[in-house]
Write an enzyme that holds these catalytic residues in place. Structure first.
Site, PDB file in Angstrom:
ATOM      1  N   ALA A   8     -21.114  25.159   9.094  1.00 13.84           N
ATOM      2  CA  ALA A   8     -20.267  26.200   9.779  1.00 13.84           C
ATOM      3  C   ALA A   8     -19.740  26.010  10.785  1.00 13.84           C
ATOM      4  O   ALA A   8     -19.872  25.272  11.411  1.00 13.84           O
ATOM      5  CB  ALA A   8     -21.076  27.466   9.655  1.00 13.84           C
ATOM      6  N   SER A   9     -18.456  26.969  11.022  1.00 16.98           N
ATOM      7  CA  SER A   9     -17.572  26.076  11.832  1.00 16.98           C
ATOM      8  C   SER A   9     -18.449  26.999  13.608  1.00 16.98           C
ATOM      9  O   SER A   9     -18.355  25.510  14.439  1.00 16.98           O
ATOM     10  CB  SER A   9     -15.843  27.057  12.461  1.00 16.98           C
ATOM     11  OG  SER A   9     -15.675  25.850  10.978  1.00 16.98           O
ATOM     12  N   MET A  10     -19.166  27.835  13.520  1.00 18.95           N
ATOM     13  CA  MET A  10     -20.007  28.061  15.433  1.00 18.95           C
ATOM     14  C   MET A  10     -20.993  28.407  15.030  1.00 18.95           C
ATOM     15  O   MET A  10     -21.582  29.072  13.849  1.00 18.95           O
ATOM     16  CB  MET A  10     -18.890  29.607  15.335  1.00 18.95           C
ATOM     17  CG  MET A  10     -17.326  29.118  15.742  1.00 18.95           C
ATOM     18  SD  MET A  10     -16.518  30.717  16.230  1.00 18.95           S
ATOM     19  CE  MET A  10     -15.571  30.495  14.981  1.00 18.95           C
TER      20      MET A  10
END
Length: 194
Positions: A8-10
């Site tokens: 996941a990016s964040m």
């Protein structure tokens, strides 16, 4: 053995859906490498660990290609690293990319060939740009001075090389490339290296 990679990016983005889908196709929880960081970074600790721990015959599974990389170049390079370890790669969303099948291997080979062709074209344009700069009395290669850097940037730009590629070739930032090109338009050629 099946290995999963979930990203996941964040930190605040959920990764559970990816984990559920990987487990549903037979990946054991202990063989899923989880990461919460941007896919634009090629140097990711869990991705690197997975690549190091791969064994011949393993299959890396991702829910979708964007989880393993954000550009086609990165994806192809990572899949090639997986192949060099004797392992396979499979994307659940992009069914065409399953190197455990002859069709998937063929498609991957075609895409890898296209990327190599693109790299060769860039190298050819770069050589042409450097030759053009040399013909005008400018030296090629990685320049040692600001003026040489500006000259190389302008020669590469003149030969159709993109800003990102120019930055990579000359070792300066994209903002420096834009600055040099902007100064040229205003009549002052010179460059600062970032």
């Amino acid at each position: 053995m099946l290995k999963g990679y979930a990203r996941a990016s964040m930190e605040k983005q959920a990764i559970e859906r990816q984990l559920d889908e990987l487990v549903a196709v037979g990946v054991e929880q202990r063989h899923i490498y989880r990461e919460k960081m941007t896919g634009t970074k090629r140097d990711r600790p869990e991705l690197n660990r997975m690549l190091t721990e791969l064994q011949t015959g393993d299959t890396v599974i991702v829910v979708e290609l964007s989880r393993i990389g954000r550009s086609s170049k990165d994806i192809l390079e990572i899949v090639e690293l997986i192949h060099q370890r004797g392992a396979h790669f499979r994307s659940l969303s992009e069914k065409w990319l399953d190197t455990t099948t002859p069709q998937g291997q063929l498609i991957f080979t075609i895409f890898a060939g296209l990327c190599q062709f693109e790299r060769d074209l860039i190298a050819e344009r770069t050589k042409s740009g450097l030759a053009a700069a040399k013909a005008r009395g400018r030296s090629g290669g990685r320049p040692a001075t600001e003026t040489e850097t500006a000259s190389e940037i302008l020669a590469l730009h003149h030969n159709g090389v993109g800003v990102t590629e120019i930055a990579d070739i000359t070792g300066v930032s994209r903002s420096t490339v834009y600055r040099v090109m902007g100064r040229t338009l205003s009549g002052a050629v010179g460059g600062n290296s970032d």
